[in-house]
Design a protein around this motif. Structure first.
Motif, short mmCIF file in Angstrom:
data_model
loop_
_atom_site.label_atom_id
_atom_site.label_comp_id
_atom_site.label_asym_id
_atom_site.label_seq_id
_atom_site.Cartn_x
_atom_site.Cartn_y
_atom_site.Cartn_z
N TRP A 1 33.76 34.30 19.49
CA TRP A 1 35.08 34.92 19.43
C TRP A 1 35.00 36.43 19.20
O TRP A 1 35.71 37.21 19.83
N GLU A 2 34.13 36.87 18.32
CA GLU A 2 34.01 38.29 18.00
C GLU A 2 33.63 39.10 19.23
O GLU A 2 34.17 40.19 19.47
N VAL A 3 32.70 38.59 20.02
CA VAL A 3 32.29 39.29 21.24
C VAL A 3 33.43 39.31 22.25
O VAL A 3 33.71 40.34 22.88
N LEU A 4 34.09 38.17 22.43
CA LEU A 4 35.17 38.10 23.41
C LEU A 4 36.30 39.06 23.08
O LEU A 4 36.81 39.77 23.96
N THR A 5 36.69 39.10 21.82
CA THR A 5 37.80 39.99 21.44
C THR A 5 37.42 41.45 21.58
O THR A 5 38.23 42.28 22.00
N THR A 6 36.18 41.78 21.25
CA THR A 6 35.74 43.18 21.37
C THR A 6 35.75 43.64 22.82
O THR A 6 36.30 44.69 23.15
N TYR A 7 35.18 42.84 23.71
CA TYR A 7 35.08 43.26 25.10
C TYR A 7 36.37 43.04 25.87
O TYR A 7 36.58 43.69 26.90
#
Length: 911
Positions: A134-140
């Protein structure tokens, strides 16, 4: 590049407490005999790739073969990398690259899991599965400015069409056409997550969005320094053989639904409702295509479907024009006179070549003159004007359809996708010089214009000119073939008794034209095959700055080449053949050796029709073979070599690995094929009214073939955004303008219509039958004794022969000079071109002005949605501000209370 690397490496794979963020990310095989390359020696547990060799605590049989999750059954597989460990081919070097690359992927926040080769079907291939948390998806999602839903759209839909019930048989179920509700959307922001419509973090980002994000990271991730330069990107690792494949997964099998409830069935739905030929009469589920494959592929199928719909109207009108020619064929006075024994049978024509060609009777071209009328009649003029208007309607109505899709697919105010505008890794690797951007005031990489680079650029354009020259040379070679073999065909058909029954149908002119067209088609296909690779090589040498610039440059090169390659022979027959032949005794020769070709007495239009039919039909048949049969045969052969059937393989990633790669240029070739077809039905349609019908039948098949191969024979492509068909729109506009000119010239100079009209109104002497005598009037007389060198033909009792032209007879004082009728006809042709072009262009511009590019309803809905979205965002920001103010006030009050109590206690102590 540094900013991208900073984003890639800012994540930590452990939480602040030092515990693993999403459970145990990695399982390592402690068996001493492990054959996995690049052991985890020297790496921390969070930097080691998960190895599934003994599957500790996991029974492989319990997992569905269609599973698209890690072994824990929770984390979704967003991307798969595969490789084969081969120590003989730079094994150590590739192992180091993979180790460094995967370590950097871990640092970027991605989670990896590796399937050991022992568990693969072939026993050789490793599979690295990638999951984006989730953290990667939201950042990108924020980096890529991806729009996500904030509230369900409550704008009332447009009024239903009262004739909607008539289209019921062509409609698909609502759940297929609209797989998800319509939402108001806004660019995603991590700081405003509570604003967005997040019911489940696992399903908030669709699989297509997830694979876009992962591919973006893969394309920017570094893997080391070689030869003093930083190396990065999965594309380079694929090209140097470090990895053998990189692809997102299909969500299941296409021929049956998945038993696993956690796996999607969109692929199965697409196959059953879209990718089967028996569904050819059904509409396309564009929203589902867009959801599964992304907007870029969705917009292609939307354009192809709309183009096919518009072709239906052109095909109907073209068929009517053809039927008119068929009905009036028996009453055509020109062919009646040619076939008449007392007229055509008495007219002796001059030899069509200098050696081995006999004098011939005009009625030997009887059948070809009849068939020529099918395409050379009054309806030809009407159809040429109609197609000039049709192409404008098509382009203008497509703009409206495209505007509607932009609204429905959240592409309004769309800027080219970040990924398309990002610097290409090849550009960054080659460019070291930096220059300040005057807009952003930031340092950006700039290509250094060195002497070596200018040399490469010069070499590129010289290569392009060489290949275009090669096309022209091949066309000249075909012309020489036509000039050389005509005498051979004439002699063969005269001396061979078995060919006598078909000699009236298969004349030497027709036989030469058909064989030359087939030969030309073969040369076209060979040159296409070679130039595709040359064009990519040339574009790579130019080092384009962005992916968008790369594709645009390649598009222009390929289109320019194919334009010349496919259309040059048609241009020759339409505008050059029979125009500069001279006359008996003073013929014009190519290279002072070969006599220029003459047209049939009924005109050159039938030969242009033959040329167009063979090239167009051959291209479409060969294209369908390439697109449908070759991928199927290749996949079958790979399965046969592996001695297995991919449909029975264990894992989803192995099933997809056995399929073909769609490639970064897969869609480019689809567009190119359709645009070349568009040229055939617009540039030369006056010569062949059935061309739109052929294109329509091909496109009905094309849609289903493209959908079938994409769904069943290819790995799932990486999703990408696109708000239009890009540079192809400008190419289509240019061809639409050019088509008006070419069709006007075809009607004027290739068709026999203008000479017939001039004769009808100015030179006819029979009021009861105005066209009688036209054939005799269109043929000039030549005295055989005036030949400088008598042709090698047997003489009969005749002393003169006839030839197609308007020249004075040998007994006239202006012997063999052009008559006044010739100049009248030429003036009429030029006047016709000017009038037709002006009429069509005026109508085109009027139609373009009358039809707005964006429907008023869509404009209103866009404004309404913008207003409501701004209102939603404003309310959100206002509530956040109130909340912050409230929190701040309470905090200050608490501090004041504590301070006051502290003062009181201090005062008591001091007292």
């Amino acid at each position: 590049m540094k900013d991208d690397i900073a984003v890639l490496t800012k994540f930590k794979s452990t939480n602040p407490e030092g515990e693993e963020s999403n459970g145990p990310l990695y399982k390592t095989n402690s068996t001493a005999g492990s054959e996995l390359p690049g052991s985890s020696e020297g790496l921390s547990s969070t930097e080691t790739t998960l190895l599934i060799s003994d599957h500790q605590g996991f029974d492989k049989r319990q997992q569905s073969k269609d599973s698209i999750f890690f072994c824990d059954g929770v984390r979704r597989i967003d991307y798969v990398l595969s490789y084969v460990d081969d120590p003989k081919q730079d094994g150590d070097k590739k192992t180091e690259r993979r180790k460094e690359f995967e370590n950097n992927l871990l640092k970027s926040g991605l989670e990896l899991e590796t399937e050991d080769k022992k568990d693969s079907e072939d026993g050789r291939t490793y599979f690295v599965k990638i999951h984006a948390p989730w953290e990667v998806l939201t950042t990108y999602a924020e980096v890529l400015n991806i729009k996500m839903p904030i509230r369900e759209n409550d704008i009332p839909s447009a009024m239903e069409n009262p004739f909607e019930c008539m289209f019921g048989p062509f409609r698909l179920p609502k759940e297929v056409m609209n797989p998800e509700p319509d939402y108001f959307t806004a660019p995603f922001s991590k700081q405003r997550q509570e604003l967005f419509f997040i019911e489940d973090e696992n399903t908030f980002f669709s699989p297509s969005v997830r694979n876009r994000i992962v591919y973006y990271i893969l394309s920017r991730c570094p893997y080391g320094t070689e030869e003093g330069k930083k190396k990065f990107g999965i594309k380079r690792l694929l090209s140097n053989g470090t990895y053998t494949a990189a692809y997102p997964l299909h969500d299941g099998q296409y021929w049956k639904k998945s038993k696993d409830q956690n796996c999607g069935n969109e692929r199965y739905t697409l196959y059953t409702q879209w990718a089967r030929f028996l569904r050819f009469y059904k509409e396309q589920p564009l929203d589902l295509i867009r959801r599964y494959y992304g907007e870029r592929i969705g917009i292609y199928f939307a354009w192809l479907g709309f183009y096919t719909e518009m072709l239906f109207f052109a095909a109907v009108v073209g068929l009517i024009c053809f039927i008119y020619g068929l009905i009036t064929m028996t009453g055509n006075m020109s062919s009646i006179e040619i076939c008449d024994e007392s007229i055509g049978g008495e007219i002796i024509m001059c030899p069509l070549c200098d050696k081995n060609c006999e004098y011939w009777k005009l009625n030997s071209t009887c059948e070809s003159s009849r068939y020529s009328h099918l395409f050379d009649n009054v309806a030809t003029l009407f159809f040429a004007i109609f197609m000039g208007i049709w192409v404008t309607l098509f382009l203008e109505l497509w703009k409206r359809r495209q505007a509607r899709l932009e609204y429905e697919w959240d592409l309004v105010d769309f800027e080219e996708e970040q990924q398309q505008l990002q610097l290409r890794p090849e550009y960054e690797a080659k460019c070291t010089q930096k220059k300040k951007n005057p807009v952003t005031q930031e340092l950006e990489l700039e290509r250094k214009w060195t002497l070596d680079f200018y040399g490469k650029l010069f070499l590129c354009w010289m290569a392009i000119l060489f290949w275009i020259s090669l096309i022209i040379a091949s066309m000249i070679a075909v012309i020489v073939y036509r000039l050389s073999v005509y005498a051979a065909f004439a002699s063969l058909m005269e001396d061979t008794e078995t060919l006598q029954p078909i000699s009236s149908l298969l004349t030497p002119q027709l036989a030469t034209s058909v064989t030359a067209s087939c030969l030309n088609f073969v040369i076209i296909m060979i040159l296409n095959f070679l130039y595709e690779r040359i064009a990519i090589w040339i574009t790579d040498m130019e080092i384009p700055r962005t992916h968008l610039e790369y594709e645009n440059r390649l598009t222009m090169k390929m289109f320019l080449f194919q334009f010349v390659n496919y259309y040059s022979s048609c241009f020759y027959v339409a505008f050059f053949k029979g125009k500069f032949v001279g006359y008996p005794g003073a013929y014009t020769y190519m290279f002072n050796k070969w006599r220029n070709e003459e047209c049939d007495p009924a005109g050159c239009l039938i030969e242009l029709t033959t040329q167009l039919t063979i090239i167009m039909a051959g291209k479409q048949i060969w294209g369908n073979i390439q697109e449908a049969i070759l991928p199927w045969v290749w996949n079958w052969w790979r399965r046969r070599r592996a001695r297995t059937n991919s449909e029975k393989l264990y894992s989803r990633w192995e099933q997809d690995h056995a399929l073909q790669s769609f490639g970064a240029l897969g869609l480019f070739y689809e567009y190119l094929e359709m645009v070349i077809q568009f040229g055939f039905i617009t540039l030369f349609v006056a010569s062949f009214p059935l061309a739109p019908l052929l294109a329509l039948m091909n496109n009905i098949l094309e849609i289903r073939v493209d959908s079938w191969k994409l769904t069943t024979q290819y790995r799932r492509p990486v999703a990408a955004k696109a708000h239009s068909i890009g540079v192809w729109q400008e190419i289509l506009n240019g061809m639409a303008v050019l088509s008006v000119v070419t069709n006007a010239f075809i009607v004027a100079f290739t068709s026999d219509m203008i000479p017939r009209l001039v004769y009808y109104y100015a030179y006819s002497t029979d009021h009861n039958s105005p066209m009688s005598g036209y054939i005799n009037n269109s043929l000039s007389v030549f005295k055989i004794s005036d030949f400088p060198v008598e042709p090698g033909a047997s003489l009969g009792t005749f002393t003169t022969c006839r030839y197609r032209d308007y020249r004075y007879p040998p007994d006239h004082e202006k012997k063999y000079l052009h008559t006044m009728q010739f100049w009248h006809i030429l003036a009429a042709k030029m006047a016709f071109i000017i009038i037709m072009e002006h009429i069509v262009f005026i109508v085109k511009f009027f139609v373009a002005w009358m039809i707005p590019d964006v429907p008023s309803e869509v404009k209103a809905r866009i404004k309404r949605e913008k207003f409501l979205t701004i209102q939603i965002l404003h309310e959100y920001e206002l509530n956040k501000l109130k909340e912050n103010l409230c929190n701040r006030t309470d905090y200050q009050v608490e501090k004041e209370v504590i301070a006051t109590e502290g003062k009181r206690e201090l005062a008591q102590v001091m007292a």
